[in-house]
Design an enzyme around this catalytic site. Structure first.
Site, PDB file in Angstrom:
ATOM      1  N   SER A  23      34.505  34.452 -23.196  1.00  0.00           N
ATOM      2  CA  SER A  23      35.508  34.007 -22.213  1.00  0.00           C
ATOM      3  C   SER A  23      36.901  34.607 -22.393  1.00  0.00           C
ATOM      4  O   SER A  23      37.776  34.352 -21.565  1.00  0.00           O
ATOM      5  CB  SER A  23      35.614  32.484 -22.237  1.00  0.00           C
ATOM      6  OG  SER A  23      34.531  31.918 -21.535  1.00  0.00           O
ATOM      7  N   LYS A  26      38.468  36.278 -19.464  1.00  0.00           N
ATOM      8  CA  LYS A  26      39.260  35.599 -18.415  1.00  0.00           C
ATOM      9  C   LYS A  26      40.740  35.978 -18.448  1.00  0.00           C
ATOM     10  O   LYS A  26      41.466  35.724 -17.490  1.00  0.00           O
ATOM     11  CB  LYS A  26      39.067  34.087 -18.523  1.00  0.00           C
ATOM     12  CG  LYS A  26      37.640  33.687 -18.124  1.00  0.00           C
ATOM     13  CD  LYS A  26      37.295  32.255 -18.482  1.00  0.00           C
ATOM     14  CE  LYS A  26      35.863  31.963 -18.036  1.00  0.00           C
ATOM     15  NZ  LYS A  26      35.172  31.024 -18.916  1.00  0.00           N
ATOM     16  N   SER A  78      38.434  26.988 -19.403  1.00  0.00           N
ATOM     17  CA  SER A  78      37.475  28.097 -19.397  1.00  0.00           C
ATOM     18  C   SER A  78      36.401  27.924 -18.323  1.00  0.00           C
ATOM     19  O   SER A  78      35.242  28.273 -18.519  1.00  0.00           O
ATOM     20  CB  SER A  78      36.832  28.248 -20.782  1.00  0.00           C
ATOM     21  OG  SER A  78      36.432  29.575 -20.985  1.00  0.00           O
TER      22      SER A  78
END
Length: 210
Positions: A23, A26, A78
């Site tokens: 993640s 991101k 997230s």
């Protein structure tokens, strides 16, 4: 570890080894959205992007939510549903948004990375290096909107299909435990392991660690 203002490398180990980044993807998703969308635009959530596997803020089909609130869901919790909703809103498809992410990474100077999705769920062709992720993060932290989002410990965002707001708490525990910590993003998949991009500012100097 780099000094954020100049991207000067302070410490490195396997800095250019290609790795899966979960993640922490991101970070690039967020800055790509910030540069290509209006923060106040309202997004109508479609069936296509609810129920994405992994971390989620449990968006509901038909819900209306601003781009900025989706970014809070993306960076603090997230939310993979936020990632896909933003990607499809910005570029009409995950594939087109991935192209935009790669163009943004290239513009920043990331030479050993390839992005195939906005959330970092495993794909063999989705990878970066510690160095690339550091300079992407440094670039993103120069944007006031990005900085504001990733430094927030918690925030209330809209929940248009309910009669209450969502209360979102940042998964990045360093914000509470490290003096001067102001970001950025955690990540985890089985293939990538535990990932962290952190930033800290003290005495006028900001350091980013991947």
């Amino acid at each position: 570890v780099i000094e954020a203002d100049t991207n000067r490398i302070l410490h490195q180990s396997n800095a250019n080894q290609k790795k899966y980044m979960a993640s922490t993807t991101k970070i690039l998703t967020a800055i790509t959205i910030i540069e290509n969308c209006n923060m106040d635009e309202i997004v109508k959530v479609t069936k296509q992007t609810v129920g994405v596997e992994g971390s989620s803020i449990y968006l509901e089909e038909g819900e209306e939510i601003s781009v900025k609130d989706l970014l809070y869901g993306l960076m603090l919790r997230s939310g993979n549903d936020c990632a896909e909703t933003l990607a499809v809103y910005c570029s009409n498809s995950i594939e087109s948004f991935a192209e935009l992410m790669n163009a943004t990474a290239k513009k920043i100077g990331a030479k050993n990375s390839n992005f195939t999705n906005p959330h970092g769920l495993h794909d063999d062709n989705h990878y970066t290096t510690a160095y690339d992720l550091a300079i992407i993060s440094s670039y993103a932290m120069k944007n006031e909107t990005f900085r504001e989002i990733v430094s927030k410990k918690s925030v209330n965002i809209s929940f248009s299909t309910r009669d209450y707001d969502r209360h979102i708490i940042n998964k990045n525990k360093l914000l509470n435990s490290l003096e001067g910590a102001n970001g950025i993003k955690t990540g985890y998949t089985k293939k990538a392991g535990r990932c962290l991009v952190s930033s800290c500012k003290r005495n006028g100097m900001e350091v980013i660690c991947v």
